[in-house]
Design a protein around this motif. Sequence first.
Motif, PDB file in Angstrom:
ATOM      1  N   ASP B  16       0.842  -1.204   0.000  1.00  0.00           N
ATOM      2  CA  ASP B  16       0.000   0.000   0.000  1.00  0.00           C
ATOM      3  C   ASP B  16       0.879   1.256   0.000  1.00  0.00           C
ATOM      4  N   CYS B  74      -3.160   2.140  -3.710  1.00  0.00           N
ATOM      5  CA  CYS B  74      -3.584   2.788  -2.467  1.00  0.00           C
ATOM      6  C   CYS B  74      -4.728   3.755  -2.776  1.00  0.00           C
ATOM      7  N   LYS B  75      -5.948   3.310  -2.439  1.00  0.00           N
ATOM      8  CA  LYS B  75      -7.147   4.121  -2.714  1.00  0.00           C
ATOM      9  C   LYS B  75      -7.175   5.392  -1.860  1.00  0.00           C
ATOM     10  N   ALA B  76      -6.585   5.292  -0.668  1.00  0.00           N
ATOM     11  CA  ALA B  76      -6.577   6.460   0.219  1.00  0.00           C
ATOM     12  C   ALA B  76      -5.747   7.581  -0.408  1.00  0.00           C
ATOM     13  N   GLY B  79      -7.480   9.227  -3.222  1.00  0.00           N
ATOM     14  CA  GLY B  79      -8.479  10.203  -2.759  1.00  0.00           C
ATOM     15  C   GLY B  79      -7.836  11.505  -2.308  1.00  0.00           C
ATOM     16  N   ILE B  80      -6.733  11.389  -1.569  1.00  0.00           N
ATOM     17  CA  ILE B  80      -6.048  12.590  -1.069  1.00  0.00           C
ATOM     18  C   ILE B  80      -5.541  13.432  -2.248  1.00  0.00           C
ATOM     19  N   LYS B  82      -6.749  13.294  -5.391  1.00  0.00           N
ATOM     20  CA  LYS B  82      -7.937  13.821  -6.098  1.00  0.00           C
ATOM     21  C   LYS B  82      -8.396  15.133  -5.464  1.00  0.00           C
ATOM     22  N   TYR B 111      -0.832  11.118   6.059  1.00  0.00           N
ATOM     23  CA  TYR B 111      -1.139   9.743   5.651  1.00  0.00           C
ATOM     24  C   TYR B 111       0.117   8.886   5.805  1.00  0.00           C
TER      25      TYR B 111
END
Lengths: 163, 163
Positions: B16, B74-76, B79-80, B82, B111
């Motif tokens: 990740d 790493c989807k988190a 998002g950050i 984006k 993060y």
Amino acid sequence: MKLNNLNDLLIHELKDIYSAEHQITKALPKMMKAASSDKLRAAFQEHLQVTEQQIKRLDKVFDIMGKKAEAEHCKAMEGIIKEADSMMSERADASVMDAALIASAQRVEHYEIAAYGTVCTYAKQLNMSDVLDLLVTTLEEEKATDQKLTSIAEGSINLKAEH
Amino acid sequence: MKLNNLNDLLIHELKDIYSAEHQITKALPKMMKAASSDKLRAAFQEHLQVTEQQIKRLDKVFDIMGKKAEAEHCKAMEGIIKEADSMMSERADASVMDAALIASAQRVEHYEIAAYGTVCTYAKQLNMSDVLDLLVTTLEEEKATDQKLTSIAEGSINLKAEH
């Protein structure tokens, strides 16, 4: 709407945080269900209540600033929660899942520490002492939650997850 | 693959982070372009070089653990980033945009502080001292970057953005 000054940016950031907090209230019950440790489940339960108080504190902040409390969808928190959801769908031993849930929750906390840290700095710069007091109270709560999660992980869960 | 123990979870988390770091190397050049302050642009440039070193350090960690270095999206961090992209597309005064870029960058840093904090705890629990040394070095760099961004914000940019 153009962001002309730090006050505009503060409101923009507060709307992001307002969205993030609401997303967290929906994620925590799922994390409680996925947890096996009573201590961890209780910590999530307690943090849900704290989050609800933090939302009320944000309502007060918007009120002091003469603005309507409203959310602007926080894509970052959406991503952090999506990642937590993916983790919860993995197959894992119970104690390993508990350790993973703590890892996800600490990412949530650190997002909030960064976000509240930012708006505290803006409120201080803008001499908004009432707003600052409210935001600092929440920032300290987020830091305390993060530390509590570390102590639960190091005190029992990581040890159980080792083998 | 089932996550049976803390070692499995450590590898999962490292993949990740490996993805997150690679995403950051693509985001930083965009943030450099959007910055007006020379000091801020230099800080992003420096952090890009530091991030490339951190990726090499992760390569070493995978190597020590006898695993192929690979990313798991790493989807988190997606998002950050984006959210940072959305911010960069807003209309804003130059100094307000600089303040907003710092806010986004500190979310990225936090993060990483959470993620590296987690894997350091696992490596410590598993008595992997070589892995721990590498990960602690990066964790300390992330904390230093976060503090540097705070001092740039408080030292000049937030003041310029005030009016």
